[in-house]
Scaffold this motif. Structure first.
Motif, mmCIF file in Angstrom:
data_model
loop_
_atom_site.group_PDB
_atom_site.id
_atom_site.type_symbol
_atom_site.label_atom_id
_atom_site.label_comp_id
_atom_site.label_asym_id
_atom_site.label_seq_id
_atom_site.Cartn_x
_atom_site.Cartn_y
_atom_site.Cartn_z
ATOM 1 N N GLY A 186 0.983 9.139 -16.066
ATOM 2 C CA GLY A 186 1.847 10.066 -15.345
ATOM 3 C C GLY A 186 1.470 10.252 -13.897
ATOM 4 O O GLY A 186 2.325 10.593 -13.071
ATOM 5 N N ARG A 187 0.188 10.017 -13.559
ATOM 6 C CA ARG A 187 -0.284 10.320 -12.198
ATOM 7 C C ARG A 187 -0.447 9.109 -11.304
ATOM 8 O O ARG A 187 -0.587 9.244 -10.086
ATOM 9 N N MET A 188 -0.427 7.903 -11.867
ATOM 10 C CA MET A 188 -0.846 6.728 -11.105
ATOM 11 C C MET A 188 0.079 6.386 -9.945
ATOM 12 O O MET A 188 -0.336 5.709 -9.005
ATOM 13 N N SER A 189 1.332 6.820 -9.980
ATOM 14 C CA SER A 189 2.283 6.435 -8.934
ATOM 15 C C SER A 189 2.497 7.512 -7.887
ATOM 16 O O SER A 189 3.345 7.351 -7.006
ATOM 17 N N GLN A 190 1.741 8.604 -7.938
ATOM 18 C CA GLN A 190 1.957 9.658 -6.957
ATOM 19 C C GLN A 190 1.474 9.206 -5.580
ATOM 20 O O GLN A 190 0.509 8.432 -5.461
ATOM 21 N N PRO A 191 2.151 9.630 -4.511
ATOM 22 C CA PRO A 191 1.742 9.232 -3.150
ATOM 23 C C PRO A 191 0.282 9.596 -2.877
ATOM 24 O O PRO A 191 -0.166 10.693 -3.210
ATOM 25 N N GLY A 192 -0.437 8.640 -2.306
ATOM 26 C CA GLY A 192 -1.846 8.865 -2.024
ATOM 27 C C GLY A 192 -2.751 8.681 -3.216
ATOM 28 O O GLY A 192 -3.966 8.874 -3.116
ATOM 29 N N GLY A 193 -2.184 8.291 -4.364
ATOM 30 C CA GLY A 193 -2.987 8.097 -5.552
ATOM 31 C C GLY A 193 -3.478 9.402 -6.141
ATOM 32 O O GLY A 193 -3.258 10.479 -5.590
ATOM 33 N N PHE A 194 -4.144 9.333 -7.286
ATOM 34 C CA PHE A 194 -4.761 10.547 -7.825
ATOM 35 C C PHE A 194 -6.270 10.445 -7.698
ATOM 36 O O PHE A 194 -6.861 9.371 -7.809
ATOM 37 N N TYR A 195 -6.884 11.588 -7.439
ATOM 38 C CA TYR A 195 -8.320 11.661 -7.187
ATOM 39 C C TYR A 195 -9.044 11.862 -8.509
ATOM 40 O O TYR A 195 -8.723 12.775 -9.269
ATOM 41 N N ARG A 196 -10.032 11.017 -8.771
ATOM 42 C CA ARG A 196 -10.731 11.144 -10.052
ATOM 43 C C ARG A 196 -11.918 12.107 -9.975
ATOM 44 O O ARG A 196 -12.611 12.331 -10.965
ATOM 45 N N GLY A 197 -12.141 12.686 -8.795
ATOM 46 C CA GLY A 197 -13.175 13.707 -8.672
ATOM 47 C C GLY A 197 -14.529 13.145 -8.296
ATOM 48 O O GLY A 197 -14.784 11.946 -8.381
ATOM 49 N N ASN A 198 -15.420 14.062 -7.873
ATOM 50 C CA ASN A 198 -16.760 13.676 -7.441
ATOM 51 C C ASN A 198 -17.651 14.904 -7.542
ATOM 52 O O ASN A 198 -17.441 15.892 -6.832
ATOM 53 N N ALA A 199 -18.628 14.853 -8.429
ATOM 54 C CA ALA A 199 -19.464 16.030 -8.687
ATOM 55 C C ALA A 199 -20.226 16.476 -7.444
ATOM 56 O O ALA A 199 -20.321 17.682 -7.162
ATOM 57 N N ASN B 224 0.807 -1.228 0.000
ATOM 58 C CA ASN B 224 0.000 0.000 0.000
ATOM 59 C C ASN B 224 0.837 1.273 0.000
ATOM 60 O O ASN B 224 0.360 2.333 0.422
ATOM 61 N N LYS B 225 2.072 1.167 -0.497
ATOM 62 C CA LYS B 225 2.944 2.328 -0.622
ATOM 63 C C LYS B 225 3.385 2.475 -2.081
ATOM 64 O O LYS B 225 3.392 1.497 -2.836
ATOM 65 N N PRO B 226 3.774 3.691 -2.502
ATOM 66 C CA PRO B 226 4.287 3.850 -3.861
ATOM 67 C C PRO B 226 5.438 2.886 -4.143
ATOM 68 O O PRO B 226 6.339 2.729 -3.330
ATOM 69 N N GLY B 227 5.364 2.220 -5.282
ATOM 70 C CA GLY B 227 6.387 1.257 -5.653
ATOM 71 C C GLY B 227 6.132 -0.141 -5.155
ATOM 72 O O GLY B 227 6.874 -1.071 -5.486
ATOM 73 N N GLY B 228 5.069 -0.327 -4.365
ATOM 74 C CA GLY B 228 4.722 -1.647 -3.850
ATOM 75 C C GLY B 228 3.411 -2.133 -4.412
ATOM 76 O O GLY B 228 2.790 -1.509 -5.275
ATOM 77 N N ALA B 229 2.992 -3.300 -3.917
ATOM 78 C CA ALA B 229 1.701 -3.855 -4.320
ATOM 79 C C ALA B 229 0.591 -3.245 -3.485
ATOM 80 O O ALA B 229 0.797 -2.917 -2.305
ATOM 81 N N MET B 230 -0.567 -3.091 -4.088
ATOM 82 C CA MET B 230 -1.739 -2.660 -3.350
ATOM 83 C C MET B 230 -2.430 -3.895 -2.779
ATOM 84 O O MET B 230 -2.575 -4.909 -3.473
ATOM 85 N N CYS B 231 -2.837 -3.813 -1.534
ATOM 86 C CA CYS B 231 -3.414 -4.947 -0.830
ATOM 87 C C CYS B 231 -4.594 -5.531 -1.607
ATOM 88 O O CYS B 231 -5.418 -4.793 -2.147
ATOM 89 N N SER B 232 -4.685 -6.848 -1.638
ATOM 90 C CA SER B 232 -5.796 -7.511 -2.333
ATOM 91 C C SER B 232 -6.995 -7.712 -1.420
ATOM 92 O O SER B 232 -7.985 -8.314 -1.805
ATOM 93 N N SER B 233 -6.903 -7.187 -0.204
ATOM 94 C CA SER B 233 -8.005 -7.293 0.742
ATOM 95 C C SER B 233 -8.938 -6.094 0.566
ATOM 96 O O SER B 233 -9.458 -5.876 -0.518
ATOM 97 N N CYS B 234 -9.130 -5.278 1.563
ATOM 98 C CA CYS B 234 -10.167 -4.244 1.514
ATOM 99 C C CYS B 234 -9.777 -3.076 0.619
ATOM 100 O O CYS B 234 -8.646 -2.945 0.171
ATOM 101 N N ALA B 235 -10.735 -2.185 0.377
ATOM 102 C CA ALA B 235 -10.560 -1.067 -0.544
ATOM 103 C C ALA B 235 -10.326 0.244 0.195
ATOM 104 O O ALA B 235 -10.577 1.312 -0.352
ATOM 105 N N TRP B 236 -9.830 0.178 1.433
ATOM 106 C CA TRP B 236 -9.626 1.433 2.161
ATOM 107 C C TRP B 236 -8.480 2.222 1.542
ATOM 108 O O TRP B 236 -7.565 1.678 0.922
ATOM 109 N N ALA B 237 -8.511 3.540 1.744
ATOM 110 C CA ALA B 237 -7.561 4.447 1.100
ATOM 111 C C ALA B 237 -6.136 4.267 1.621
ATOM 112 O O ALA B 237 -5.909 3.788 2.735
ATOM 113 N N LYS B 238 -5.177 4.682 0.782
ATOM 114 C CA LYS B 238 -3.762 4.645 1.119
ATOM 115 C C LYS B 238 -3.280 6.083 1.291
ATOM 116 O O LYS B 238 -3.319 6.866 0.336
#
Length: 769
Positions: free
Chosen positions: A605-618, A54-68
């Motif tokens: 270009g944005r996928m590896s930034q710390p905390g991910g990139f936000y796709r927005g919410n109207a 759950n850190k940049p450069g690592g694998a994202m957990c295959s368990s829950c969908a909570w934010a990093k």
């Protein structure tokens, strides 16, 4: 039953029933991880992978969908995440020798835990009905036969299911493949958990997902939890809750069960708290309401809020927000005024004083976040559960500003993201005109089957093929005994999987198990490491990079398998570059960015930034993509989320069943037999009841009973061999484990607008023996 004759306390633990005496987290969490580590004996790279999980450069957990978080802790994983990772990194293997030893009939006698614990799948396998065994097969041969069978049938006779495991890239191509083949039969695991959110939240505030980000939890004054078990299902969230409590945020929880993670927490990463400090108390108030009582609770809270506004006009409600941004408030208020407190108490199982106490915390808080899980969504009237929660927030403008909003907590790691990039049975939600132009290919336009329709289609013989991109679909569905009788009559079943599970043991007439890379495995195409991406519950996108050597050279990535099937069933066009996409996932991300440029621009270009990139919410920006163009209040039509109230008299006394996941479980994956956070262990074949209900039913603890579904449609649904176990539950309900009790839930007993199975509110009867 009324609130005045309750035998169960709604606010205090019954000390004479099993419960965990320690906080969530702490030493118990570390011991749980250590047990799985010893059990699975994972590959040596496991510690390296956990350190970067759950850190940049690592694998994202295959368990829950909570934010990093953008600034991760030293260890950014929880007990359940560590279990999922070590479970995948096991050194055990399930290959041709295993299947040569074990017939399908033999494997059917194994427990779900033992099937997955056997190890990682290593080779593509085809079922041989004459030998009742899976036999090794060449990839090219498998793709060719799968393609031949699918081309021979009407596309709408095939179902393309996806669990929440696959990355955005494979999911995008999977949806393109199904629609290019000619069907929108694209059910997804969300159909069984948060489809209530996807369908109804969109109609209320114009978005199918929650509005919060991690920043909101740093600025809210209060959080209200409904039907969500943070300690088991999203333990990393406890760190945000601990920080919020320490700065003075109030947390109020409504749940039929006292879940330890929302009571107290010890941070395993804090040496001081682990050794010298006291646990952090999470919930200021915790109310054990009746199952299905959420509508009544929120109606009572709104009554109290309206009374406060009447006493001091213009000082309580956010009138400017209501007038500018909403519609329907007058009808909602009229209905609330017509609801009487005695009815509210009866349906909720709480007293007026308790509900007003919670409402006072709401009134004293400038910024409020509402958080919910499947305890709110998996009801017949789940639409109104959610509508009432939105009502409560809208009254004081608590959607669309910092520190406020609504936050469903998703389960699987990419279940939200797969829907975002195209997997779903409703084609109206996706830009198919643009995609037809992009690929020079006509795409299916008729609405497809969701999980309920697909299940009924299997029973009726209308579904002739099921392709499963991950998951344990048959085991996860309701009415599974009826489904099992028909499942094997399908012409074709294909399972893309990392481990053996029970769905593989009910093969179609032609059946394949296609082994894929896991989230932690290195994915190299033409010698180049490939990154996959996923979306969390809070609409952030992250890159994931596996680092473990795959358990077999025969494994293929999920994307490669999807492309291999697609080449067999989708008419070729110059723009369909399945081989190029398999070799370079950047090209698929470019497709995603072109399809949804506002949300996914510059994805690579944005996928590896710390905390991910936000796709927005109207809705977060107070732009409402609803039919009215405004946020919509919902006028309540009932005080119960249940499709049918349980009875309380006569020989056919019925109860409301709640299905549960244990602390040693993720979805249908059973890591072990400990439900530590509830003080339970051993057999999962139990039915939980409070002491008074056990006595009232004339039962004894330890007695073996049968549960029958109490819905009369001419079909008997029952589960036998359940042991009566005393537990702290409200009156009128019983609880037991998912998926063992899924046979009790009829396919047609689901949330009215989305088809989400009513796993948290099915009426059942008890018989001895």
């Amino acid at each position: 039953m009324t609130s005045n004759d309750r035998s169960h306390s709604a606010t205090k633990q019954d000390p004479n029933t099993p419960h965990y005496t320690h906080p969530a987290g702490g030493w118990g969490s570390l011991e749980g991880v250590a047990r799985i580590f010893g059990q699975e004996k994972p590959t040596p790279v496991a510690l390296k992978i956990l350190a970067k999980l759950n850190k940049p450069g690592g694998a994202m957990c295959s368990s829950c969908a909570w934010a990093k978080p953008a600034k991760p802790g030293k260890f950014e994983f929880c007990e359940n995440g560590a279990k999922a990772t070590l479970w995948e990194l096991t050194n055990k293997r399930v290959g041709p020798n295993f299947f040569a030893t074990h017939s399908v009939s033999d494997l059917k006698t194994w427990h779900d835990h033992d099937l997955e614990a056997a190890g990682r799948l290593t080779h593509p396998m085809r079922y041989d009905p004459d030998q009742d065994k899976y036999m090794p097969v060449d990839w090219a041969e498998a793709f060719a036969e799968i393609g031949k069978e699918l081309r021979a049938m009407d596309p709408d006779e095939a179902v393309f299911y996806a669990s929440g495991h696959a990355g955005l890239e494979a999911a995008y191509l999977y949806a393109l493949m199904a629609r290019g083949y000619g069907t929108n039969n694209l059910p997804q695991s969300s159909n069984m958990c948060h489809e209530t959110t996807s369908v109804n939240l969109k109609s209320y505030i114009g978005v199918p997902v929650g509005t919060c980000t991690l920043e909101d939890f740093e600025h809210c004054d209060a959080m209200f939890f409904f039907g969500q078990n943070t300690g088991t299902n999203s333990p990393r969230f406890l760190h945000q809750l601990k920080a919020a409590v320490e700065r003075g945020c109030k947390i109020v929880t409504f749940n039929p069960i006292r879940e330890k993670g929302l009571l107290e927490f010890t941070d395993p990463q804090s040496p001081v708290q682990m050794t010298l400090g006291s646990p952090t108390k999470i919930s200021n108030k915790y109310y054990q309401l009746r199952p299905g009582g959420d509508i009544a609770v929120i109606a009572g809270m709104i009554k109290h809020v309206l009374a406060a506004e009447n006493a001091a006009p213009g000082t309580v409600l956010d009138q400017s927000f209501i007038e500018t941004h909403t519609t329907g408030v007058a009808d909602m208020i009229t209905q609330i005024h017509s609801m009487q407190w005695d009815e509210i108490e009866t349906h909720s199982g709480l007293t007026r004083a308790m509900i007003e106490e919670a409402a006072d915390i709401y009134l004293a808080s400038q910024n409020v976040v509402a958080i919910y899980g499947m305890g709110l969504t998996q009801h017949v009237n789940g639409w109104l559960n959610l509508g009432m929660l939105v009502n409560l927030l809208l009254l004081r403008g608590n959607i669309g500003r910092l520190g406020a909003g609504i936050s469903p907590v998703r389960g699987h790691s990419n279940v939200q993201g797969q829907r975002t990039v195209g997997i779903g049975e409703n084609p109206d939600l996706f830009p198919l005109d643009l995609q037809e132009e992009m690929f020079g290919l006509p795409l299916a336009r008729d609405k497809g089957m969701n999980i309920v329709h697909a299940g009924q289609g299997v029973i009726d013989g209308k579904v002739k093929a099921t392709i499963s991109l991950g998951g344990n679909l048959l085991r996860a569905m309701p009415d599974i005994e009826r489904l099992e009788h028909s499942w094997g009559q399908q012409r074709l079943s294909v399972h893309i999987a990392t481990k053996l599970n029970r769905s593989h043991l009910v093969p179609g007439r032609i059946s394949y198990i296609l082994p894929c890379l896991g989230r932690t495995d290195m994915d190299r195409q033409k010698g180049v490491p490939q990154v996959t991406t996923m979306e969390d519950s809070l609409s952030h996108i992250y890159a994931s990079l596996g680092q473990a050597k795959p358990p077999s050279a025969e494994l293929r990535s999920e994307l490669a398998i999807v492309a291999g099937i697609a080449k067999q069933i989708v008419p070729a066009t110059p723009a369909l570059k399945w081989d190029e996409w398999t070799d370079n996932y950047d090209l698929v991300r470019d497709l995603i960015a072109k399809t949804w440029p506002d949300e996914f621009h510059d994805m690579n270009g944005r996928m590896s930034q710390p905390g991910g990139f936000y796709r927005g919410n109207a809705a977060r920006d107070r732009v409402w993509h609803t039919q009215s163009g405004l946020a919509e209040f919902t006028a309540p039509t009932t005080l119960s989320a249940l499709g049918r109230e349980s009875g309380n008299t006569g020989p056919n006394f019925s109860y409301t069943l709640i299905t549960l996941r244990s602390n040693d479980q993720f979805n249908t994956t059973i890591y072990g037999y400990s439900d530590r956070l509830r003080g339970l262990s051993g057999s999962r074949m139990v039915v939980l009841m409070n002491h008074a209900e056990i006595a009232r039913a004339g039962l004894k603890e330890g007695q073996t009973i049968t549960l029958d579904c109490d819905i009369d449609d001419g079909i008997r649904r029952h589960v036998t061999g359940l042991k009566v176990t005393a537990f702290d539950l409200p009156d009128g309900c019983v609880a037991g484990y998912y998926p063992e009790l899924n046979p009790l839930v009829p396919l047609q007993y689901h949330e009215k607008k989305s088809g989400t199975p009513a796993y948290k509110g099915t009426p059942v009867r008890i018989t001895a023996g």
